[in-house]
Design an enzyme around this catalytic site. Structure first.
Site, PDB file in Angstrom:
ATOM      1  N   HIS A 165      18.442  53.129  29.777  1.00 42.21           N
ATOM      2  CA  HIS A 165      18.951  53.622  28.181  1.00 42.21           C
ATOM      3  C   HIS A 165      20.090  54.383  28.120  1.00 42.21           C
ATOM      4  O   HIS A 165      20.136  55.121  28.873  1.00 42.21           O
ATOM      5  CB  HIS A 165      18.141  53.438  27.034  1.00 42.21           C
ATOM      6  CG  HIS A 165      17.066  52.202  26.422  1.00 42.21           C
ATOM      7  ND1 HIS A 165      15.963  51.166  27.278  1.00 42.21           N
ATOM      8  CD2 HIS A 165      17.251  51.500  25.635  1.00 42.21           C
ATOM      9  CE1 HIS A 165      15.258  50.480  26.802  1.00 42.21           C
ATOM     10  NE2 HIS A 165      16.563  50.255  26.337  1.00 42.21           N
ATOM     11  N   LYS A 169      18.585  58.260  23.850  1.00 45.60           N
ATOM     12  CA  LYS A 169      17.238  57.454  22.969  1.00 45.60           C
ATOM     13  C   LYS A 169      16.183  58.019  23.225  1.00 45.60           C
ATOM     14  O   LYS A 169      16.088  59.336  24.050  1.00 45.60           O
ATOM     15  CB  LYS A 169      17.092  55.979  24.118  1.00 45.60           C
ATOM     16  CG  LYS A 169      15.533  55.469  23.545  1.00 45.60           C
ATOM     17  CD  LYS A 169      15.474  53.801  24.792  1.00 45.60           C
ATOM     18  CE  LYS A 169      14.005  52.908  24.407  1.00 45.60           C
ATOM     19  NZ  LYS A 169      14.141  52.736  22.999  1.00 45.60           N
TER      20      LYS A 169
END
Length: 276
Positions: A165, A169
């Protein structure tokens, strides 16, 4: 369930964020929905028209920072509807409880809730006879990957998960990776039987261990969006399932489906696959 005649009122929480903007666009373009409120904590956007912030044209809905006040207004105007939440793990538990308390059905893409919190929220929703949807990943493609992983697990004893990601995040592993591991663990088999006595020269080198001995490895880098690999291994072969998200718009069909489906529920449901 009878066909709903009036549009579904939707409050978007986290409206100025990257996912929130996509939700604003999708809801404003859906014929069976109406954008009732837009909430965000970023002072940079306070009072601005959320449609202009989301680059989809003026919607005459200002961005506010008062979620509870907006919910009170929705109830007073007899438009409880749905709250779509893409905010932060620190606030999501309270956001869901507040929505249910006001009779507003939450559809949540924020991850990071503990198993204990999920159980408490499920109990709260059931007692209120209120539908709630918590979805780690709204991509239809990810649901298909998870189903393929379940099928592959019938033939492989060894599996590991890698999730990648963007570096903004907040939680790790991702809710999607945890959910994938949980689905594999529910099949009643233990994976990755030991072949040697392993030792880690650096803590965490072999990843976090999900239920039934499934390692999850998390990568956070700028340039990534949301990606996951499930790698199975057997004698003389590997089998890799991978899903790549290259645009947040890919999540919107799942979000809109969840907004419609949550109105039919009487309790909390975890995972998009449960409503497909």
């Amino acid at each position: 369930m009878q066909q709903r005649q009036s549009p579904i009122p939707v409050i978007v929480n986290g409206a100025a964020g990257k996912m929130g903007r996509e939700v604003v666009k999708a809801v404003s373009q859906a014929e069976d929905m109406t954008l009732f409120g837009a909430i965000d904590k970023n002072p940079q956007y306070m009072g601005q028209d959320v449609g202009e912030v989301a680059s989809c044209g003026a919607l005459e809905v200002p961005i506010l920072d008062d979620l509870q006040g907006t919910m009170v207004m929705a109830v007073q105007e007899k438009q409880p509807g749905v709250m779509v939440d893409f905010t932060h793990p620190d606030s999501i538990y309270d956001n869901i409880r507040t929505a249910i308390a006001y009779g507003i059905r939450p559809v949540v893409g924020t991850t990071g809730l503990t198993a204990k919190q999920l159980d408490e929220l499920a109990d709260f929703a059931e007692k209120a006879s209120m539908g709630a949807l918590i979805v780690p990943n709204f991509s239809i493609g990810m649901v298909l990957l998870q189903q393929a992983a379940i099928r592959a697990s019938q033939y492989f004893e060894n599996v590991e998960i890698i999730e990648l990601h963007h570096n903004q995040k907040a939680d790790a592993p991702s809710g999607t990776a945890i959910k994938t591991a949980q689905m594999l663990a529910e099949l009643g088999k233990t994976y990755n039987p030991p072949q040697v006595e392993e030792s880690e020269n650096m803590a965490g080198a072999r990843g976090a261990k999900a239920p039934e001995n499934i390692p999850i490895h998390s990568i956070r880098l700028p340039g990534l969006l949301a990606h996951q690999e499930v790698i199975f291994g057997g004698p003389g072969q590997t089998y890799t399932l991978r899903h790549d998200t290259i645009d947040r718009a890919s999540f919107m069909p799942g979000v809109l489906l969840a907004v419609r489906k949550v109105l039919e529920l009487k309790t909390l449901v975890y995972g998009l696959e449960k409503i497909l």
